[in-house]
Motif scaffolding. Structure first.
Motif, PDB file in Angstrom:
ATOM      1  N   UNK A 251       0.836  -1.192   0.000  1.00 48.84           N
ATOM      2  CA  UNK A 251       0.000   0.000   0.000  1.00 48.84           C
ATOM      3  C   UNK A 251       0.874   1.245   0.000  1.00 48.84           C
ATOM      4  N   UNK A 252       0.812   1.991  -1.107  1.00 53.34           N
ATOM      5  CA  UNK A 252       1.597   3.212  -1.207  1.00 53.34           C
ATOM      6  C   UNK A 252       3.027   3.001  -1.633  1.00 53.34           C
ATOM      7  N   UNK A 253       3.394   1.790  -2.035  1.00 49.34           N
ATOM      8  CA  UNK A 253       4.744   1.508  -2.532  1.00 49.34           C
ATOM      9  C   UNK A 253       4.651   0.860  -3.899  1.00 49.34           C
ATOM     10  N   UNK A 254       5.449   1.364  -4.839  1.00 52.28           N
ATOM     11  CA  UNK A 254       5.434   0.827  -6.196  1.00 52.28           C
ATOM     12  C   UNK A 254       6.850   0.705  -6.729  1.00 52.28           C
ATOM     13  N   UNK A 255       7.039  -0.280  -7.603  1.00 56.21           N
ATOM     14  CA  UNK A 255       8.284  -0.405  -8.344  1.00 56.21           C
ATOM     15  C   UNK A 255       8.055   0.147  -9.742  1.00 56.21           C
ATOM     16  N   UNK A 256       9.017   0.946 -10.216  1.00 58.20           N
ATOM     17  CA  UNK A 256       8.905   1.575 -11.532  1.00 58.20           C
ATOM     18  C   UNK A 256      10.183   1.319 -12.316  1.00 58.20           C
ATOM     19  N   UNK A 264      15.531   0.361 -11.777  1.00 56.84           N
ATOM     20  CA  UNK A 264      14.229   0.107 -11.156  1.00 56.84           C
ATOM     21  C   UNK A 264      14.236   0.887  -9.847  1.00 56.84           C
ATOM     22  N   UNK A 265      13.209   1.710  -9.665  1.00 57.12           N
ATOM     23  CA  UNK A 265      13.143   2.558  -8.482  1.00 57.12           C
ATOM     24  C   UNK A 265      11.916   2.226  -7.652  1.00 57.12           C
ATOM     25  N   UNK A 266      12.042   2.458  -6.347  1.00 58.16           N
ATOM     26  CA  UNK A 266      10.931   2.296  -5.426  1.00 58.16           C
ATOM     27  C   UNK A 266      10.269   3.656  -5.222  1.00 58.16           C
ATOM     28  N   UNK A 267       9.000   3.731  -5.567  1.00 54.38           N
ATOM     29  CA  UNK A 267       8.212   4.946  -5.374  1.00 54.38           C
ATOM     30  C   UNK A 267       7.397   4.812  -4.100  1.00 54.38           C
ATOM     31  N   UNK A 268       7.619   5.719  -3.175  1.00 50.76           N
ATOM     32  CA  UNK A 268       6.826   5.772  -1.950  1.00 50.76           C
ATOM     33  C   UNK A 268       5.856   6.935  -2.082  1.00 50.76           C
ATOM     34  N   UNK A 269       4.588   6.599  -2.274  1.00 54.05           N
ATOM     35  CA  UNK A 269       3.599   7.638  -2.581  1.00 54.05           C
ATOM     36  C   UNK A 269       3.428   8.628  -1.449  1.00 54.05           C
ATOM     37  N   UNK A 270       3.587   8.183  -0.219  1.00 52.44           N
ATOM     38  CA  UNK A 270       3.338   9.056   0.929  1.00 52.44           C
ATOM     39  C   UNK A 270       4.225  10.295   0.914  1.00 52.44           C
TER      40      UNK A 270
END
Length: 315
Positions: A251-256, A264-270
């Motif tokens: 929840x709120x974490x994505x790999x792009x 490949x980066x980790x996106x933390x939406x918060x």
């Protein structure tokens, strides 16, 4: 029989302890959800994990005429991933535990993206055919099901709550449709301004309420949209370019995947942070697709014109 249905009288006597408890502020107890059924609100911080390139799986089949171009992947079940091989017009099922391609099906066109559906199905976009091909994955074997005709330029596809979300690049937009292909809504502008330049991939998050994340290849940004097509936030990092595949890992974490920057980066939406977890030093070269298995903490990455599927495990 006489007396069988004779009415009886009862007297209720209050229990003093129960009467006191009901009148107090004390709770009757606590309710916990069994561990196996609890959906965690916080995935492990993938940025703090050390990743090891466990294996490179050769996914080129003997019938393939060209080098593989794995433009998309999707987790089917633990250790099993669906891959779209654009250059060889095929979808493949790969078992990363045995390092083998277990099923392959040749399509009538070049596939771009894939998503998993309920009832042992998957959906694949075929841009050059302006269609979505539904496949059966039952029994670990791929077979054809129905086709859905769509507009030209289809690219990314995602599924959520009996809806398909499809991105288009010729008239940059997203269509929301039923599994039968009936278009429910189209997102193309927000307050009269174009939403996208080149929306390549998308995913629908499991947050409450759900939101849509779109990788805009030419804008070098990941966009977060509400389900009615309003931009909520834009995520950028001046060090990376050309976002491709995007997958939610918590929840709120994505790999792009950032194809133009080999990362490949980790996106933390918060907090909006974009942090590299895999890069060129890990053997990435123009990565197109990324998927994640939460059960085994495995990341798989497909690349441009490359027969190898890179598999990374947490140490």
């Amino acid at each position: 029989m006489p007396g069988r249905f004779q009415a009886r009288k009862y007297r209720f006597t209050k229990d003093a302890d129960t009467k006191w408890l009901l009148g107090s502020n004390m709770s009757l107890g606590t309710l916990d959800v069994a561990r196996e059924f609890r959906k965690s609100n916080s995935a492990p911080d993938l940025y703090t994990i050390t990743w090891k390139n466990e294996v490179d799986i050769n996914v080129r089949a003997s019938s393939d005429q060209n080098s593989c171009e794995i433009t998309a992947s999707a987790l089917l079940s633990t250790g099993l991933f669906l891959l779209t091989d654009f250059e060889n017009c095929s979808v493949k099922l790969v078992d990363v535990t045995t390092h083998t391609v277990t099923s392959r099906i040749e399509l009538p066109g070049e596939p771009w993206d894939v998503c998993v559906l309920p009832d042992d199905q998957a959906a694949v976009t075929l841009p050059d055919k302006s269609m979505i091909q539904l496949l059966s994955t039952q029994g670990g074997q791929l077979s054809f099901e129905k086709e859905i005709k769509v507009s030209s330029g289809c690219r990314g596809i995602a599924y959520c709550n009996n809806r398909l979300y499809v991105s288009y690049v010729y008239k940059p937009s997203i269509e929301v449709m039923t599994l039968g292909g009936h278009i429910i809504s189209t997102f193309q502008t927000d307050d009269g301004r174009p939403l996208f330049q080149n929306p390549q991939y998308l995913t629908v998050s499991a947050t409450t309420p759900p939101t849509i994340y779109v990788s805009d290849y030419n804008a070098h940004a990941v966009l977060q949209l509400s389900l009615d097509g309003k931009i909520l936030r834009e995520y950028r990092n001046e060090k990376v370019r050309n976002p491709a595949s995007i997958v939610e890992v918590g929840l709120g974490q994505l790999l792009v995947c950032w194809k133009g920057s080999h990362t490949v980066m980790l996106l933390t939406a918060r907090d909006g942070n974009l942090r590299e977890i895999l890069g060129h030093t890990d053997g990435l070269a123009s990565p197109y697709s990324v998927s994640f298995c939460p059960h085994t903490h495995t990341i798989v990455v497909g690349m441009y014109e490359n027969d190898s599927l890179k598999v990374f495990n947490a140490i």
